[in-house]
Design a protein around this motif. Sequence first.
Motif, short mmCIF file in Angstrom:
data_model
loop_
_atom_site.label_atom_id
_atom_site.label_comp_id
_atom_site.label_asym_id
_atom_site.label_seq_id
_atom_site.Cartn_x
_atom_site.Cartn_y
_atom_site.Cartn_z
N HIS A 34 113.84 52.52 17.99
CA HIS A 34 114.87 53.17 17.17
C HIS A 34 114.76 54.68 17.33
O HIS A 34 113.66 55.22 17.46
CB HIS A 34 114.71 52.79 15.70
CG HIS A 34 114.74 51.32 15.46
ND1 HIS A 34 113.76 50.66 14.75
CD2 HIS A 34 115.63 50.36 15.84
CE1 HIS A 34 114.05 49.38 14.68
NE2 HIS A 34 115.17 49.17 15.35
N THR A 35 115.89 55.34 17.31
CA THR A 35 115.89 56.80 17.51
C THR A 35 116.14 57.60 16.24
O THR A 35 116.02 58.81 16.25
CB THR A 35 116.93 57.19 18.56
OG1 THR A 35 118.22 56.73 18.14
CG2 THR A 35 116.60 56.60 19.92
N ASP A 36 116.49 56.94 15.13
CA ASP A 36 116.76 57.64 13.87
C ASP A 36 115.44 57.79 13.11
O ASP A 36 115.10 56.99 12.26
CB ASP A 36 117.79 56.86 13.04
CG ASP A 36 118.26 57.64 11.83
OD1 ASP A 36 117.95 58.85 11.73
OD2 ASP A 36 118.93 57.05 10.97
N THR A 37 114.69 58.84 13.45
CA THR A 37 113.39 59.07 12.84
C THR A 37 113.34 60.45 12.20
O THR A 37 114.15 61.32 12.51
CB THR A 37 112.26 58.96 13.88
OG1 THR A 37 112.46 59.95 14.88
CG2 THR A 37 112.22 57.57 14.51
N VAL A 38 112.40 60.62 11.31
CA VAL A 38 112.20 61.90 10.65
C VAL A 38 110.71 62.23 10.69
O VAL A 38 109.86 61.36 10.53
CB VAL A 38 112.73 61.87 9.19
CG1 VAL A 38 112.03 60.85 8.34
CG2 VAL A 38 112.66 63.24 8.55
N LYS A 39 110.40 63.50 10.95
CA LYS A 39 109.01 63.95 10.98
C LYS A 39 108.54 64.14 9.54
O LYS A 39 109.23 64.75 8.72
CB LYS A 39 108.87 65.25 11.77
CG LYS A 39 107.42 65.66 11.99
CD LYS A 39 107.27 66.73 13.04
CE LYS A 39 107.59 68.06 12.44
NZ LYS A 39 107.16 69.17 13.28
N LEU A 40 107.35 63.63 9.24
CA LEU A 40 106.80 63.72 7.89
C LEU A 40 105.93 64.97 7.76
O LEU A 40 105.30 65.41 8.72
CB LEU A 40 105.95 62.49 7.58
CG LEU A 40 106.68 61.15 7.66
CD1 LEU A 40 105.70 60.01 7.44
CD2 LEU A 40 107.81 61.09 6.65
N LEU A 41 105.91 65.51 6.58
CA LEU A 41 105.03 66.64 6.28
C LEU A 41 103.65 66.09 5.99
O LEU A 41 103.48 65.24 5.12
CB LEU A 41 105.55 67.42 5.07
CG LEU A 41 104.68 68.56 4.58
CD1 LEU A 41 104.57 69.63 5.65
CD2 LEU A 41 105.24 69.14 3.31
N THR A 42 102.67 66.50 6.74
CA THR A 42 101.30 66.05 6.53
C THR A 42 100.44 67.23 6.14
O THR A 42 100.68 68.36 6.54
CB THR A 42 100.73 65.38 7.79
OG1 THR A 42 100.83 66.29 8.88
CG2 THR A 42 101.49 64.11 8.13
N THR A 43 99.43 66.94 5.34
CA THR A 43 98.49 67.98 4.91
C THR A 43 97.08 67.49 5.17
O THR A 43 96.84 66.31 5.37
CB THR A 43 98.66 68.30 3.42
OG1 THR A 43 98.41 67.11 2.67
CG2 THR A 43 100.06 68.81 3.11
N PHE A 44 96.15 68.39 5.16
CA PHE A 44 94.75 68.02 5.31
C PHE A 44 93.94 68.89 4.38
O PHE A 44 94.35 69.95 3.95
CB PHE A 44 94.29 68.15 6.76
CG PHE A 44 94.22 69.57 7.25
CD1 PHE A 44 93.04 70.27 7.19
CD2 PHE A 44 95.35 70.19 7.76
CE1 PHE A 44 92.99 71.58 7.64
CE2 PHE A 44 95.29 71.49 8.22
CZ PHE A 44 94.11 72.18 8.15
N ALA A 45 92.77 68.39 4.06
CA ALA A 45 91.87 69.13 3.17
C ALA A 45 90.51 69.26 3.84
O ALA A 45 90.06 68.36 4.54
CB ALA A 45 91.73 68.40 1.84
#
Length: 71
Positions: A34-45
């Motif tokens: 599938h091509t309908d994707t969204v990049k997620l906001l990721t965080t790290f600690a």
Amino acid sequence: MPTYAYRCRECTDTFELRRPMSEAGAPASCPDGHTDTVKLLTTFALTGSGAPSPAPAPTGGGGCCGGGCCA
């Protein structure tokens, strides 16, 4: 190389891709094609003993002369 997380809007699966930072904004297809994707906001600690510890509290007499007896 950084890892980026994505979510597919069609099948709702999440997946990760390792790609250069120069391609961070490029479209990504999910593993099912599938091509309908969204990049997620990721965080790290950062955790562990890497952070400096606070200075120890002063000990000693105190008093009027910094610990000694002023008779």
